[in-house]
Design an enzyme around this catalytic site. Structure first.
Site, PDB file in Angstrom:
ATOM      1  N   LYS A 203       4.450  34.583  72.026  1.00  0.00           N
ATOM      2  CA  LYS A 203       4.516  35.668  73.025  1.00  0.00           C
ATOM      3  C   LYS A 203       3.973  36.959  72.423  1.00  0.00           C
ATOM      4  O   LYS A 203       4.584  37.555  71.547  1.00  0.00           O
ATOM      5  CB  LYS A 203       5.951  35.912  73.508  1.00  0.00           C
ATOM      6  CG  LYS A 203       5.911  36.762  74.784  1.00  0.00           C
ATOM      7  CD  LYS A 203       7.130  37.560  75.047  1.00  0.00           C
ATOM      8  CE  LYS A 203       7.213  38.892  74.384  1.00  0.00           C
ATOM      9  NZ  LYS A 203       6.282  39.940  74.865  1.00  0.00           N
ATOM     10  N   GLY A 255       8.938  42.586  64.801  1.00  0.00           N
ATOM     11  CA  GLY A 255       9.213  43.688  65.715  1.00  0.00           C
ATOM     12  C   GLY A 255      10.263  44.603  65.127  1.00  0.00           C
ATOM     13  O   GLY A 255      10.447  44.662  63.903  1.00  0.00           O
ATOM     14  N   SER A 256      10.971  45.282  66.001  1.00  0.00           N
ATOM     15  CA  SER A 256      11.949  46.275  65.538  1.00  0.00           C
ATOM     16  C   SER A 256      13.209  45.587  65.004  1.00  0.00           C
ATOM     17  O   SER A 256      13.530  44.459  65.394  1.00  0.00           O
ATOM     18  CB  SER A 256      12.313  47.193  66.690  1.00  0.00           C
ATOM     19  OG  SER A 256      12.861  46.421  67.734  1.00  0.00           O
ATOM     20  N   THR A 257      13.907  46.305  64.156  1.00  0.00           N
ATOM     21  CA  THR A 257      15.148  45.754  63.598  1.00  0.00           C
ATOM     22  C   THR A 257      16.174  45.527  64.703  1.00  0.00           C
ATOM     23  O   THR A 257      16.884  44.512  64.707  1.00  0.00           O
ATOM     24  CB  THR A 257      15.678  46.698  62.498  1.00  0.00           C
ATOM     25  OG1 THR A 257      14.720  46.686  61.421  1.00  0.00           O
ATOM     26  CG2 THR A 257      17.025  46.250  61.970  1.00  0.00           C
ATOM     27  N   GLY A 260      15.240  42.403  66.447  1.00  0.00           N
ATOM     28  CA  GLY A 260      15.398  41.306  65.481  1.00  0.00           C
ATOM     29  C   GLY A 260      16.851  40.863  65.369  1.00  0.00           C
ATOM     30  O   GLY A 260      17.151  39.658  65.294  1.00  0.00           O
ATOM     31  N   GLU A 277      10.404  39.684  60.583  1.00  0.00           N
ATOM     32  CA  GLU A 277       9.636  40.748  59.918  1.00  0.00           C
ATOM     33  C   GLU A 277       9.912  42.006  60.715  1.00  0.00           C
ATOM     34  O   GLU A 277       9.430  42.153  61.841  1.00  0.00           O
ATOM     35  CB  GLU A 277       8.136  40.421  59.934  1.00  0.00           C
ATOM     36  CG  GLU A 277       7.753  39.218  59.104  1.00  0.00           C
ATOM     37  CD  GLU A 277       7.892  39.437  57.604  1.00  0.00           C
ATOM     38  OE1 GLU A 277       8.158  40.564  57.164  1.00  0.00           O
ATOM     39  OE2 GLU A 277       7.740  38.442  56.871  1.00  0.00           O
ATOM     40  N   CYS A 311       4.405  48.865  59.937  1.00  0.00           N
ATOM     41  CA  CYS A 311       5.793  48.633  59.515  1.00  0.00           C
ATOM     42  C   CYS A 311       5.990  49.116  58.078  1.00  0.00           C
ATOM     43  O   CYS A 311       7.057  49.599  57.712  1.00  0.00           O
ATOM     44  CB  CYS A 311       6.132  47.164  59.634  1.00  0.00           C
ATOM     45  SG  CYS A 311       4.938  46.110  58.821  1.00  0.00           S
ATOM     46  N   GLU A 412      13.015  54.819  61.682  1.00  0.00           N
ATOM     47  CA  GLU A 412      11.583  54.530  61.736  1.00  0.00           C
ATOM     48  C   GLU A 412      10.953  55.249  62.925  1.00  0.00           C
ATOM     49  O   GLU A 412      11.325  55.016  64.070  1.00  0.00           O
ATOM     50  CB  GLU A 412      11.395  53.016  61.883  1.00  0.00           C
ATOM     51  CG  GLU A 412       9.956  52.609  61.802  1.00  0.00           C
ATOM     52  CD  GLU A 412       9.779  51.105  61.939  1.00  0.00           C
ATOM     53  OE1 GLU A 412      10.436  50.502  62.796  1.00  0.00           O
ATOM     54  OE2 GLU A 412       8.975  50.548  61.180  1.00  0.00           O
TER      55      GLU A 412
HETATM   56  P1  NAD Z   1       9.966  45.423  69.593  1.00  0.00           P
HETATM   57  O1  NAD Z   1      11.057  44.868  68.785  1.00  0.00           O
HETATM   58  O2  NAD Z   1      10.303  46.336  70.706  1.00  0.00           O
HETATM   59  O3  NAD Z   1       9.104  44.255  70.268  1.00  0.00           O
HETATM   60  C1  NAD Z   1       8.541  43.214  69.503  1.00  0.00           C
HETATM   61  C2  NAD Z   1       8.362  42.003  70.359  1.00  0.00           C
HETATM   62  O4  NAD Z   1       9.648  41.540  70.756  1.00  0.00           O
HETATM   63  C3  NAD Z   1       7.586  42.242  71.659  1.00  0.00           C
HETATM   64  O5  NAD Z   1       6.789  41.120  71.931  1.00  0.00           O
HETATM   65  C4  NAD Z   1       8.680  42.349  72.695  1.00  0.00           C
HETATM   66  O6  NAD Z   1       8.271  41.996  73.992  1.00  0.00           O
HETATM   67  C5  NAD Z   1       9.687  41.349  72.155  1.00  0.00           C
HETATM   68  N1  NAD Z   1      11.068  41.544  72.597  1.00  0.00           N
HETATM   69  C6  NAD Z   1      11.656  42.673  73.054  1.00  0.00           C
HETATM   70  N2  NAD Z   1      12.947  42.420  73.387  1.00  0.00           N
HETATM   71  C7  NAD Z   1      13.162  41.120  73.099  1.00  0.00           C
HETATM   72  C8  NAD Z   1      14.310  40.279  73.212  1.00  0.00           C
HETATM   73  N3  NAD Z   1      15.464  40.723  73.690  1.00  0.00           N
HETATM   74  N4  NAD Z   1      14.194  38.995  72.795  1.00  0.00           N
HETATM   75  C9  NAD Z   1      13.020  38.522  72.301  1.00  0.00           C
HETATM   76  N5  NAD Z   1      11.913  39.274  72.205  1.00  0.00           N
HETATM   77  C10 NAD Z   1      11.983  40.556  72.597  1.00  0.00           C
HETATM   78  O7  NAD Z   1       9.001  46.060  68.538  1.00  0.00           O
HETATM   79  P2  NAD Z   1       7.681  46.848  68.814  1.00  0.00           P
HETATM   80  O8  NAD Z   1       8.054  48.212  69.241  1.00  0.00           O
HETATM   81  O9  NAD Z   1       6.800  46.048  69.695  1.00  0.00           O
HETATM   82  O10 NAD Z   1       6.989  46.864  67.363  1.00  0.00           O
HETATM   83  C11 NAD Z   1       7.249  47.836  66.447  1.00  0.00           C
HETATM   84  C12 NAD Z   1       8.235  47.332  65.415  1.00  0.00           C
HETATM   85  O11 NAD Z   1       7.712  46.188  64.732  1.00  0.00           O
HETATM   86  C13 NAD Z   1       8.484  48.351  64.337  1.00  0.00           C
HETATM   87  O12 NAD Z   1       9.848  48.422  64.077  1.00  0.00           O
HETATM   88  C14 NAD Z   1       7.745  47.793  63.135  1.00  0.00           C
HETATM   89  O13 NAD Z   1       8.227  48.205  61.907  1.00  0.00           O
HETATM   90  C15 NAD Z   1       7.907  46.336  63.325  1.00  0.00           C
HETATM   91  N6  NAD Z   1       6.887  45.621  62.566  1.00  0.00           N
HETATM   92  C16 NAD Z   1       7.256  44.876  61.477  1.00  0.00           C
HETATM   93  C17 NAD Z   1       6.304  44.217  60.702  1.00  0.00           C
HETATM   94  C18 NAD Z   1       6.673  43.442  59.486  1.00  0.00           C
HETATM   95  O14 NAD Z   1       5.881  42.608  59.053  1.00  0.00           O
HETATM   96  N7  NAD Z   1       7.840  43.673  58.907  1.00  0.00           N
HETATM   97  C19 NAD Z   1       4.962  44.273  61.054  1.00  0.00           C
HETATM   98  C20 NAD Z   1       4.615  45.048  62.140  1.00  0.00           C
HETATM   99  C21 NAD Z   1       5.590  45.720  62.905  1.00  0.00           C
END
Ligand code: NAD
Length: 509
Positions: A203, A255-257, A260, A277, A311, A412
């Site tokens: 996704k 994605g975000s903590t 996650g 991640e 990130c 962040e």
């Molecule tokens: P986000 O957590 O809002 O979304 C990430 C993904 O999760 C999206 O596809 C979103 O649709 C999906 N999502 C949202 N709610 C969900 C749920 N309840 N269940 C399952 N999936 C869901 O993050 P973002 O704002 O898209 O990305 C930015 C974040 O990603 C930052 O915190 C950044 O640090 C992190 N990031 C981490 C790494 C790493 O390798 N550690 C790399 C890049 C980005």
């Protein structure tokens, strides 16, 4: 800070029209033909026939609409992935998978310019950085094509007992990714999953679904139907359905903590393995012996690359008192000469952020820093430039004098905001550097090898660069300590996240 367009009222209007026209013309050239759900090797409408818009953050214009997947669509994709696993992919030996992965890498490389333009339109990143992403995406498939034949099997013979430990793929894995490196992250996820023998339901983020859909289109003839399924949609709909599906045997999330943690809690319901991640708030430590010009360019790249939407961004600077004034003057000057503007322009250093939401988030943190009594070396925020007002632009901020416990330092921001701290006591500095809930990365800048090594070991993070930053190379594992995540990507060990071991104990008696 300069923007690519200035000047008179008339000139301004003319330049604005030019940016929009240019983006429309590039969009006509590179937008994917198919923006449905990619399931079982076909592009299909969502069961509810719904779509959502994806927007060009440089102009604010809708690029196209994309199918909006929900639970019923996830069911269909998971079942297509299982059929592909059972009927095709599980029968592919490592060498055959290797050829498929190599063909995917070649296909991406053959379409570098097109994919880079598409990524720039959908995400807003400068075209020069988008090309780096596309090359990195091809490199992922090539790397995992290389390690696919690594055989982790072991045998043991003891008395009349002959034991084998073998590694088996999970079957179907669910992969949910974020928007800051859309194609690159799709590749970080798909390449090891396929190499280990799994089929995937991926996704992409709702802000940036296009490059994953175009990738699906491009590899349709290369990868057997159903091995890769791409399911665009919103997080709480498609994302949650993928990450909590009972027939998904492994979840990989970036994605975000906050999200996650939710993914991990949902996975507990089905006791499904998870790799995460997540976010970061990484320190960059500058020692007094540095070449200041070099340090300026490293610190600047650490925070401002990809508009701070990394990130691993080096968002907390710890600079030694002895070089602080000179380095901060140099940084402020570097920011002043940064070009903010049309991401399709080769000269642009900083494009727009991905969305209005992300602009507002950054601006809120800048205002919070002001309320906390921060001293602004460069005061960013939204640019005062009519030609950029329809886009999602934010200028860089350098701020010092904040309490290390304050939200702009602890949380962040995911934008071009650098918080600065001066130090002269090493132990106190390291204590502060580690005083955040994250532990993704860090940077150390010094020519003193002993000092560099000590600091790299003292920084509590999964990845520390000495005299470079953002240099992520397949073969060197990447992943977080503390609340920055669980698991490692980019290395042969990543294959272990996508397979489980089975012990076969044969009695020879
Ligand atoms: P986000 O957590 O809002 O979304 C990430 C993904 O999760 C999206 O596809 C979103 O649709 C999906 N999502 C949202 N709610 C969900 C749920 N309840 N269940 C399952 N999936 C869901 O993050 P973002 O704002 O898209 O990305 C930015 C974040 O990603 C930052 O915190 C950044 O640090 C992190 N990031 C981490 C790494 C790493 O390798 N550690 C790399 C890049 C980005």
């Amino acid at each position: 800070m300069s923007s690519q367009t200035d000047a008179s009222e008339d000139g301004t209007v003319e330049e604005q029209a030019t940016m929009q026209e240019r983006h429309e013309s590039v969009a006509a050239e590179v937008l994917p033909d198919s923006t449905g759900l990619y399931v079982g090797g076909e592009f299909v409408d969502a069961a509810a026939a719904e779509t959502f818009d994806t927007v060009d953050p440089a102009t604010g214009e809708v690029l196209t609409d994309v199918a909006r997947g929900r639970e019923a669509d996830v069911d269909r994709a998971v079942s297509a992935a299982w059929s592909a696993f059972e009927e095709t992919w599980s029968g592919y030996a490592a060498g055959r998978r290797q050829r498929v992965l190599t063909a995917v890498a070649d296909t991406i490389e053959d379409h570098t310019e097109e994919l880079a333009k598409l990524e720039t339109l959908d995400n807003g990143k400068p075209i020069s950085e988008a090309r780096v992403d596309v090359r990195g995406a091809a490199e992922q498939f090539r790397y995992f094509a290389g390690v696919v034949r690594e055989n982790p099997g072991e045998t043991m013979s003891e008395g009349s007992r002959y034991g084998q430990v073998i590694a088996e793929p999970y079957g179907v894995v669910g992969q949910v990714i974020q928007w800051n490196f859309p194609l690159l992250m799709a590749s970080w996820k798909l390449a090891p999953a396929l190499a280990a023998g799994n089929c995937s339901v991926l996704k992409p983020a709702e802000q940036t679904p296009l490059s994953a859909l175009r990738l699906a289109e491009l590899i349709d003839d290369v990868v057997p139907d159903g091995v890769v399924n791409v399911l665009p949609g919103y997080g709480e709909e498609a994302g949650e359905a993928v990450a909590s599906h009972p027939d998904v045997r492994k979840i990989a999330f970036t994605g975000s903590t906050a999200v996650g943690k939710r993914v991990m809690k949902n996975a507990a319901e089905t006791v499904t393995d998870v790799t995460l991640e997540l976010g970061g708030k990484s320190p960059v430590v500058v020692f007094p012996d540095v070449d200041v010009d070099r340090a300026v360019s490293l610190v600047s790249a650490a925070i401002f690359y990809n508009s701070g939407e990394c990130c691993e961004a080096g968002s907390r600077l710890f600079v030694h008192e002895a070089v602080a004034d000179e380095l901060l003057d140099g940084l402020a000057a570097a920011v002043e000469s940064t070009t903010l503007g049309d991401p399709l322009d080769e000269e642009t250093d900083l494009g727009p952020k991905v969305s209005r939401e992300q602009v507002e988030r950054t601006v809120e943190y800048v205002e919070a820093a002001r309320e906390e009594g921060g001293e602004f070396l460069v005061d960013g925020g939204e640019p005062d430039d009519a030609t950029l007002e329809d886009g999602c632009y934010v200028e860089p901020t350098l701020v010092e004098g904040l309490d290390h416990d304050s939200p702009p330092v602890q949380e962040e921001i995911f934008g071009p905001v650098l918080t600065v701290f001066r130090w002269d006591d090493y132990d106190e500095m390291i204590e502060l550097a580690n005083d955040v809930e994250y532990g993704l990365a860090g940077g150390v800048i010094t020519d003193d090898v002993r000092q560099a090594n000590e600091a790299a070991r003292d920084i509590e993070a999964g990845y520390v660069w000495i005299n470079s930053y953002h240099d992520l190379v397949p073969g060197l594992p990447f992943g977080g300590y503390k609340q920055s995540g669980i698991g490692r990507e980019l290395s042969a060990d990543t294959l272990d996240h996508y397979r489980r071991t089975k012990t076969i104990n044969l009695s020879l008696r």
